[in-house]
Design a protein around this motif. Structure first.
Motif, PDB file in Angstrom:
ATOM      1  N   UNK A  54       0.836  -1.205   0.000  1.00 11.73           N
ATOM      2  CA  UNK A  54       0.000   0.000   0.000  1.00 11.73           C
ATOM      3  C   UNK A  54       0.873   1.258   0.000  1.00 11.73           C
ATOM      4  N   UNK A  55       1.966   1.246   0.747  1.00 12.07           N
ATOM      5  CA  UNK A  55       2.886   2.376   0.744  1.00 12.07           C
ATOM      6  C   UNK A  55       3.493   2.606  -0.630  1.00 12.07           C
ATOM      7  N   UNK A  56       3.849   1.514  -1.300  1.00 13.65           N
ATOM      8  CA  UNK A  56       4.401   1.626  -2.662  1.00 13.65           C
ATOM      9  C   UNK A  56       3.358   2.193  -3.624  1.00 13.65           C
ATOM     10  N   UNK A  57       2.151   1.705  -3.500  1.00 11.84           N
ATOM     11  CA  UNK A  57       1.073   2.201  -4.358  1.00 11.84           C
ATOM     12  C   UNK A  57       0.880   3.693  -4.132  1.00 11.84           C
ATOM     13  N   UNK A  58       0.852   4.108  -2.886  1.00 13.17           N
ATOM     14  CA  UNK A  58       0.668   5.539  -2.592  1.00 13.17           C
ATOM     15  C   UNK A  58       1.812   6.382  -3.148  1.00 13.17           C
ATOM     16  N   UNK A  59       3.039   5.922  -2.984  1.00 13.47           N
ATOM     17  CA  UNK A  59       4.186   6.692  -3.477  1.00 13.47           C
ATOM     18  C   UNK A  59       4.221   6.739  -4.997  1.00 13.47           C
ATOM     19  N   UNK A  60       3.866   5.628  -5.643  1.00 11.82           N
ATOM     20  CA  UNK A  60       3.884   5.616  -7.109  1.00 11.82           C
ATOM     21  C   UNK A  60       2.756   6.471  -7.673  1.00 11.82           C
ATOM     22  N   UNK A  61       1.587   6.419  -7.045  1.00 12.50           N
ATOM     23  CA  UNK A  61       0.483   7.291  -7.496  1.00 12.50           C
ATOM     24  C   UNK A  61       0.866   8.758  -7.331  1.00 12.50           C
ATOM     25  N   UNK A  62       1.495   9.057  -6.214  1.00 17.55           N
ATOM     26  CA  UNK A  62       1.924  10.432  -5.971  1.00 17.55           C
ATOM     27  C   UNK A  62       2.926  10.881  -7.040  1.00 17.55           C
ATOM     28  N   UNK A  63       3.850  10.009  -7.401  1.00 14.82           N
ATOM     29  CA  UNK A  63       4.833  10.355  -8.437  1.00 14.82           C
ATOM     30  C   UNK A  63       4.145  10.594  -9.775  1.00 14.82           C
ATOM     31  N   UNK A  64       3.192   9.755 -10.128  1.00 10.18           N
ATOM     32  CA  UNK A  64       2.465   9.936 -11.386  1.00 10.18           C
ATOM     33  C   UNK A  64       1.648  11.229 -11.364  1.00 10.18           C
ATOM     34  N   UNK A  65       1.042  11.517 -10.226  1.00  8.27           N
ATOM     35  CA  UNK A  65       0.255  12.745 -10.090  1.00  8.27           C
ATOM     36  C   UNK A  65       1.148  13.976 -10.233  1.00  8.27           C
ATOM     37  N   UNK A  66       2.300  13.951  -9.587  1.00  4.29           N
ATOM     38  CA  UNK A  66       3.221  15.085  -9.683  1.00  4.29           C
ATOM     39  C   UNK A  66       3.745  15.263 -11.113  1.00  4.29           C
ATOM     40  N   UNK A  67       4.054  14.165 -11.747  1.00  4.49           N
ATOM     41  CA  UNK A  67       4.517  14.250 -13.131  1.00  4.49           C
ATOM     42  C   UNK A  67       3.407  14.814 -14.027  1.00  4.49           C
ATOM     43  N   UNK A  68       2.181  14.348 -13.829  1.00  3.50           N
ATOM     44  CA  UNK A  68       1.051  14.876 -14.595  1.00  3.50           C
ATOM     45  C   UNK A  68       0.865  16.367 -14.360  1.00  3.50           C
ATOM     46  N   UNK A  69       1.013  16.800 -13.123  1.00  6.50           N
ATOM     47  CA  UNK A  69       0.908  18.226 -12.807  1.00  6.50           C
ATOM     48  C   UNK A  69       2.009  19.011 -13.532  1.00  6.50           C
TER      49      UNK A  69
END
Length: 169
Positions: free
Chosen positions: A145-160
Motif C-alpha cells: 500500500x505504501x508503494x502504491x501511494x508513493x507511485x500514485x503520488x509520483x504519477x500525479x506530480x509528473x502529470x501536474x
C-alpha cells in the motif's frame, strides 16, 4: 617584405587552415545531431498521452494486486498479472526517466527485490518484480500500500508538471 614565402614557411598556415575546416565540419555535424535529437523528443501532448496510457495500465495492475490481497492469487488474476507485468516491464523504462524525479525512495523497495531477484528496484518495479502473482503475494513485505501511494503520488506530480508545461505553451 615583397619576397615570396618559402614552401617551408607556408606549411603551418595550411595545417591551421585544414584543422579549422575539420573543426567547422564537426561543429556543423554536431549542430545537426542536436537538432535531430530535439525534434525526436516527444511533445508535451505526446508525453501527456503516454502518461494516460501508462496510468491506465498501472491502475489495472494495482487492481489485480489489491484483488489478490483480498481473494488470493486465482488463476484469472495470475493471467492478468502476467499480462500486466509484461506490459509494465516493457513500458516502464521509458516512463521511468520522467517519473523517477517525483518518486520518494524507500530502502524496502530495493531490499525486497535484492532478496528475491538479486537486483534493486524502485517502488514501481517492486510492484511487478515477481514473475508470478503467487510469488508476489508470498513474499509481500507489507509495504504494498505504501508503494502504491508513493507511485500514485509520483504519477500525479509528473502529470501536474506536464499540465504546467502545457499551460506555458
Amino acid at each position: 617584405m615583397g619576397a615570396a614565402q618559402s614552401p617551408e614557411s607556408a606549411r603551418p598556415f595550411w595545417r591551421r587552415l585544414a584543422l579549422q575546416l575539420k573543426i567547422r565540419a564537426k561543429d556543423r555535424a554536431f549542430a545537426r545531431e542536436v537538432e535531430e535529437m530535439r525534434s525526436a523528443q516527444p511533445t508535451i501532448r505526446e508525453r501527456q498521452q503516454d502518461l494516460v496510457r501508462f496510468y491506465l495500465n498501472y491502475e489495472n495492475l494495482i487492481e489485480i494486486l489489491c484483488d489478490a490481497a483480498s481473494y488470493g492469487p486465482t488463476p484469472g488474476l495470475e493471467a492478468a498479472y502476467r499480462s500486466g507485468r509484461e506490459w509494465m516491464a516493457k513500458n516502464y523504462p521509458t516512463m521511468r526517466r520522467h517519473v523517477i524525479a517525483y518518486l520518494k525512495y524507500s530502502a524496502e523497495d530495493a531490499q525486497l527485490s535484492l532478496e528475491r531477484h538479486r537486483g534493486s528496484a524502485d517502488a514501481f518495479e517492486a510492484l511487478f518484480y515477481a514473475p508470478t502473482l503467487s510469488e508476489f503475494m508470498e513474499h509481500d513485505d507489507g509495504q504494498m500500500i505504501g508503494r502504491i501511494n508513493r507511485t500514485r503520488e509520483a504519477l500525479t506530480r509528473y502529470g501536474h508538471h506536464l499540465r504546467m508545461l502545457a499551460s506555458n505553451d
